[in-house]
Design an enzyme around this catalytic site. Sequence first.
Site, short mmCIF file in Angstrom:
data_model
loop_
_atom_site.label_atom_id
_atom_site.label_comp_id
_atom_site.label_asym_id
_atom_site.label_seq_id
_atom_site.Cartn_x
_atom_site.Cartn_y
_atom_site.Cartn_z
N ASP A 246 -0.73 -3.87 9.87
CA ASP A 246 -2.11 -4.23 9.56
C ASP A 246 -2.99 -3.24 10.29
O ASP A 246 -2.83 -3.01 11.50
CB ASP A 246 -2.45 -5.67 9.95
CG ASP A 246 -3.66 -6.15 9.15
OD1 ASP A 246 -3.56 -6.23 7.92
OD2 ASP A 246 -4.73 -6.39 9.75
N ASN B 99 0.85 -1.19 0.00
CA ASN B 99 0.00 0.00 0.00
C ASN B 99 0.90 1.25 0.00
O ASN B 99 1.65 1.49 0.95
CB ASN B 99 -0.88 -0.05 1.26
CG ASN B 99 -1.78 1.16 1.42
OD1 ASN B 99 -1.37 2.28 1.22
ND2 ASN B 99 -3.02 0.92 1.81
P1 ITT Z 1 -0.81 -4.13 2.95
O1 ITT Z 1 -1.55 -5.30 3.52
O2 ITT Z 1 -0.05 -4.45 1.71
O3 ITT Z 1 0.04 -3.44 3.97
P2 ITT Z 1 -3.47 -3.02 2.73
O4 ITT Z 1 -3.99 -1.73 2.22
O5 ITT Z 1 -4.07 -4.28 2.20
O6 ITT Z 1 -1.88 -3.02 2.50
P3 ITT Z 1 -4.54 -3.62 5.35
O7 ITT Z 1 -4.92 -4.98 4.99
O8 ITT Z 1 -3.89 -3.41 6.70
O9 ITT Z 1 -3.53 -3.00 4.30
O10 ITT Z 1 -5.80 -2.68 5.23
C1 ITT Z 1 -5.91 -1.55 5.99
C2 ITT Z 1 -6.84 -0.55 5.33
O11 ITT Z 1 -7.31 0.34 6.36
C3 ITT Z 1 -6.10 0.30 4.33
O12 ITT Z 1 -6.15 -0.21 3.03
C4 ITT Z 1 -6.80 1.65 4.47
O13 ITT Z 1 -7.90 1.76 3.65
C5 ITT Z 1 -7.30 1.66 5.90
N1 ITT Z 1 -6.37 2.46 6.68
C6 ITT Z 1 -5.37 2.02 7.47
N2 ITT Z 1 -4.67 3.05 7.97
C7 ITT Z 1 -5.23 4.16 7.47
C8 ITT Z 1 -4.96 5.53 7.59
O14 ITT Z 1 -3.94 5.99 8.30
N3 ITT Z 1 -5.75 6.37 6.95
C9 ITT Z 1 -6.77 5.94 6.19
N4 ITT Z 1 -7.09 4.68 6.00
C10 ITT Z 1 -6.33 3.78 6.64
#
Ligand code: ITT
Length: 202
Positions: A68, A9
């Site tokens: 995560d 991400n």
């Molecule tokens: P990785 O697993 O490759 O790290 P991902 O986007 O799939 O990337 P997650 O499974 O942890 O990651 O999903 C977390 C989601 O929560 C992420 O895609 C965002 O949409 C949201 N999120 C997490 N932190 C955030 C933040 O600081 N601001 C806004 N949205 C956030």
Amino acid sequence: GKLVIATHNAGKLKEIAKLLEPYGLDCISAGSLGLPEPPETGTTFVENALIKARAAAEASGLPALADDSGLSVAALDGRPGVYTADWAERQFFEGEPGRDWYMAMGKVEGMLQAKGPDVSRECWFSCVLALAWPDGEHVVYEGRADGTLTWPPRGTMGFGYDPVFVPVGREQTFAELDPEEKHAISHRADAFAKLKADQFGA
Ligand code: ITT
């Protein structure tokens, strides 16, 4: 030393690189190493963070850091929670690959509005950071940021659900705050403070 940042991400990668800046580490993204994305089959942030960190450490032979995270809405019994990213998957709606954050924010808002006009807008972001070494050693740090959900989305900074999240004590959304301001109060910064204190004694 070298550290693999086990995320695909771009928004997270940018924030993690910024938070690690003072420590002079050589950060390498999982994407640039061509590491595969392991299936996130866990039911908790801790399980999924460990899945990602351990897979990257094993595949690269280097220490790896995974994040995560997700948004939990009190009136929706903590959903989407660990499924925050899944709720944005276009394939569930349009049969296409990729993610649509506006659609995901709209889904959360729609479910909340269906609960009636007086529903609580209380919510929180969670972040679990997992650090894993190739020998199997690992540690996890948990962070949280409380706030309220707003609608319509506002702001262009940050990523993911930032345009609908108003942190406690502020009027702007995370997407309207400068990155430095978000880093002072975010769930990711909270988890990082614990990681830094433990790993760098800072
Ligand atoms: P990785 O697993 O490759 O790290 P991902 O986007 O799939 O990337 P997650 O499974 O942890 O990651 O999903 C977390 C989601 O929560 C992420 O895609 C965002 O949409 C949201 N999120 C997490 N932190 C955030 C933040 O600081 N601001 C806004 N949205 C956030």
